[in-house]
Design an enzyme around this catalytic site. Structure first.
Site, PDB file in Angstrom:
ATOM      1  N   ASP A  90       3.007 -15.051  -1.627  1.00 34.56           N
ATOM      2  CA  ASP A  90       3.819 -13.875  -1.328  1.00 34.56           C
ATOM      3  C   ASP A  90       3.756 -12.981  -2.560  1.00 34.56           C
ATOM      4  OD1 ASP A  90       5.735 -11.953  -0.901  1.00 34.56           O
ATOM      5  OD2 ASP A  90       7.353 -13.367  -0.419  1.00 34.56           O
TER       6      ASP A  90
ATOM      7  N   TYR B 115       6.649   3.778   1.850  1.00 36.44           N
ATOM      8  CA  TYR B 115       5.222   3.467   1.843  1.00 36.44           C
ATOM      9  C   TYR B 115       4.451   4.480   1.005  1.00 36.44           C
ATOM     10  CZ  TYR B 115       0.584   2.274   3.618  1.00 36.44           C
ATOM     11  OH  TYR B 115      -0.738   1.896   3.730  1.00 36.44           O
TER      12      TYR B 115
ATOM     13  N   THR C 156      -7.899  -1.399  12.888  1.00 38.19           N
ATOM     14  CA  THR C 156      -7.569  -2.816  12.812  1.00 38.19           C
ATOM     15  C   THR C 156      -6.983  -3.283  14.145  1.00 38.19           C
ATOM     16  OG1 THR C 156      -5.339  -2.353  12.021  1.00 38.19           O
ATOM     17  CG2 THR C 156      -7.070  -2.612  10.345  1.00 38.19           C
TER      18      THR C 156
END
Length: 246
Positions: free
Chosen positions: A55, A146, A181
């Site tokens: 992580d 983001y 994707t």
């Protein structure tokens, strides 16, 4: 055999990159928060490759990942910092601090932690390539966390690329546009993404393929890019250069 670490390597751009680097002779270590998936993907590449849970937003997890590599006598010659998380557009007045922190922790702090630990071990030089985004270079209203995180990746890339140049460690970034994707296909099928509008807006009229991003990652991690550091390369089909209405 060069060892290349690929974060978020179990799916999407990361998986396309893992396949390409393995096919071209690197030992690939897939680091992914989905540990079982990382193991499965690495096994499919062959016996030389490795999958480990990691992580990137958790410093203890990152340190554990590198300890596991140290125990195996593996030192990265290249690191592809691909792991990240996106967000959906939401009015800024409805956003909270927890969401902002999550975007920064995964996309920016995670990139820093992985780069720091890899560089500590790159005593003979190496290459680090970070995944930025067109979100770092253009406005995407409602996606503050983001965009801010990816803009931070650009700044981090430039800082580390200049700081570590005299150690023979090159640090660059790729800024992908809209990539085709499996996640994007799902969003398109569910009506959550206007793929036709994206195609109309893009000068090349289509999405970028994951393998097209992987090709540029391969170049930047290779000796062919020996004089390139602290640079950001858009791979966006002309998106950030295009100023017309579409």
């Amino acid at each position: 055999m060069r060892t290349t670490l690929i974060t978020g390597g179990a799916d999407g751009i990361g998986w396309a990159t893992a396949q390409m680097f393995a096919a071209r002779g690197d030992r690939v270590v897939i680091a992914d928060i989905k540990g079982d998936r990382a193991l499965e993907r690495a096994a499919s590449l062959g016996a030389d490759h490795l999958g480990l849970p990691c992580d990137v937003s958790d410093e203890h997890s990152v340190l554990g990942f590198f300890t596991a590599l140290d125990a195996r006598g593996l030192t990265a010659g290249a690191l592809i910092n691909n792991a990240g998380a996106g967000d959906t557009a939401k009015p800024s007045l409805e956003q909270d601090a927890a969401h902002m922190r999550r975007m920064l922790d995964i996309n920016l702090t995670g990139t820093f932690l992985m780069a720091r630990e890899a560089a500590r071990r790159m005593t003979h030089g190496g290459a680090i390539v970070n995944l930025a985004s067109i979100a770092a270079l253009t406005a995407l209203p409602g996606r503050n966390g983001y965009c801010a995180a990816k803009a931070g990746v650009v700044a981090l890339t430039r800082n580390l690329g200049c700081e570590w140049a005299d150690r023979g460690i090159r640090v660059n970034a790729v800024a992908p546009g809209y990539v085709q994707t499996d996640l994007v296909r799902t969003l398109e099928r569910e009506g959550l993404l206007d793929a036709d509008a994206i195609r109309r807006r893009s000068p090349i009229g289509r999405f970028i393929e994951p393998a097209e991003i992987a090709e540029v990652l391969w170049f930047l991690a290779s000796p062919a890019a020996s004089a390139i550091t602290a640079s950001v390369v858009p791979v966006d089909g002309g998106w950030t250069a295009f100023g017309a209405a579409g």
